[in-house]
Write a protein that holds these residues in place. Structure first.
Motif: not given
Length: 246
Positions: A18-21, A24-35, A54-67
């Motif tokens: 799924r794509a999160e807006s 200026p950045l789009t974060l793609f978040v894996q649906s289910g298992d996978g890379w 960039v800092e907001r996206v990094r915070a969101r990635q940490r929240e999701l537990g993804v790289p």
């Protein structure tokens, strides 16, 4: 050319993420298992990117537990690098290469067979496992089934090099979206390296893409040394792919 590749980069993850807006950045978040996926510039954004974005996206990635990962093309979004580096991430440069002409065929080394692999191929599991073994990883449960589904849906094309016993020692994929495809995940198991298997697999993928009418075939090389090898197949460097991970 780069606009076409940017449109591809925005489209290809959407089949399994799924794509999160985020402005200026789009974060793609894996649906289910996978890379896990990454963040990229929003399609069409070419200007500066604030450090705060960039800092907001990094915070969101940490929240999701993804790289905490970002990928983009230097020439398309030159303003992103400074912002990413300002947050403490290291940026790595990689040659972005496009196939010119029909490509150069590479015969399989003696004793090996290189071929496309379909979803119902008995040797599919071996072909899926080979690139993971190349990087010291395990495919994980369900990976072969996910690849089979993508093969059936036409989202992925897979090629592998097999030894006489039927074991895949090298494999890779290309992932077509419309008239564009990217060659990805080419890897050779450690004990079979330096035999030209990876190059033969890449050539087979390029030939398959062209045979299917794909207009733009591209890949990202690890470094200039690897880029010179791909140059023997007809790939030419057109830009610089940038990758940053936390």
């Amino acid at each position: 050319m780069l606009n076409r590749i940017e449109a591809y980069y925005d489209a290809v993850p959407r089949s399994s993420a799924r794509a999160e807006s985020h402005g200026p950045l789009t974060l793609f978040v894996q649906s289910g298992d996978g890379w896990p996926y990454y963040a990229r510039p929003a399609l069409g954004h070419t200007g500066e990117v604030p450090v705060e974005a960039v800092e907001r996206v990094r915070a969101r990635q940490r929240e999701l537990g993804v790289p905490e990962a970002f990928e983009w093309v230097a020439e398309t979004t030159p303003g992103l690098r400074a912002a990413v580096e300002a947050t403490g991430l290291t940026v790595h440069e990689h040659p972005l290469m496009v196939l010119e002409g029909e490509g150069v065929p590479v015969p399989a080394p003696g004793g090996f067979a290189v071929r496309m692999v379909e979803a119902d191929d008995p040797a599919l599991e071996s072909a899926v496992a080979a690139p993971y073994a190349a990087f010291g990883a395990d495919p994980g449960p369900g990976t072969t089934e996910r690849i089979a589904e993508r093969l059936t849906a036409g989202l992925t094309r897979l090629a592998a090099a097999y030894d006489p016993t039927g074991r895949a020692l090298a494999a890779g994929q290309h992932q077509p979206v419309g008239a564009v495809t990217e060659v990805v995940g080419v890897g050779t198991v450690p004990e079979a390296r330096r035999r030209g298997l990876g190059l033969a697999v890449t050539a087979a993928l390029a030939a398959d893409a062209r045979a299917r009418g794909t207009e733009t075939v591209f890949l990202t090389a690890t470094d200039e040394t690897v880029a010179r090898l791909y140059g023997r197949l007809g790939f030419r460097t057109v830009a610089t792919a940038l990758i940053a991970e936390g």
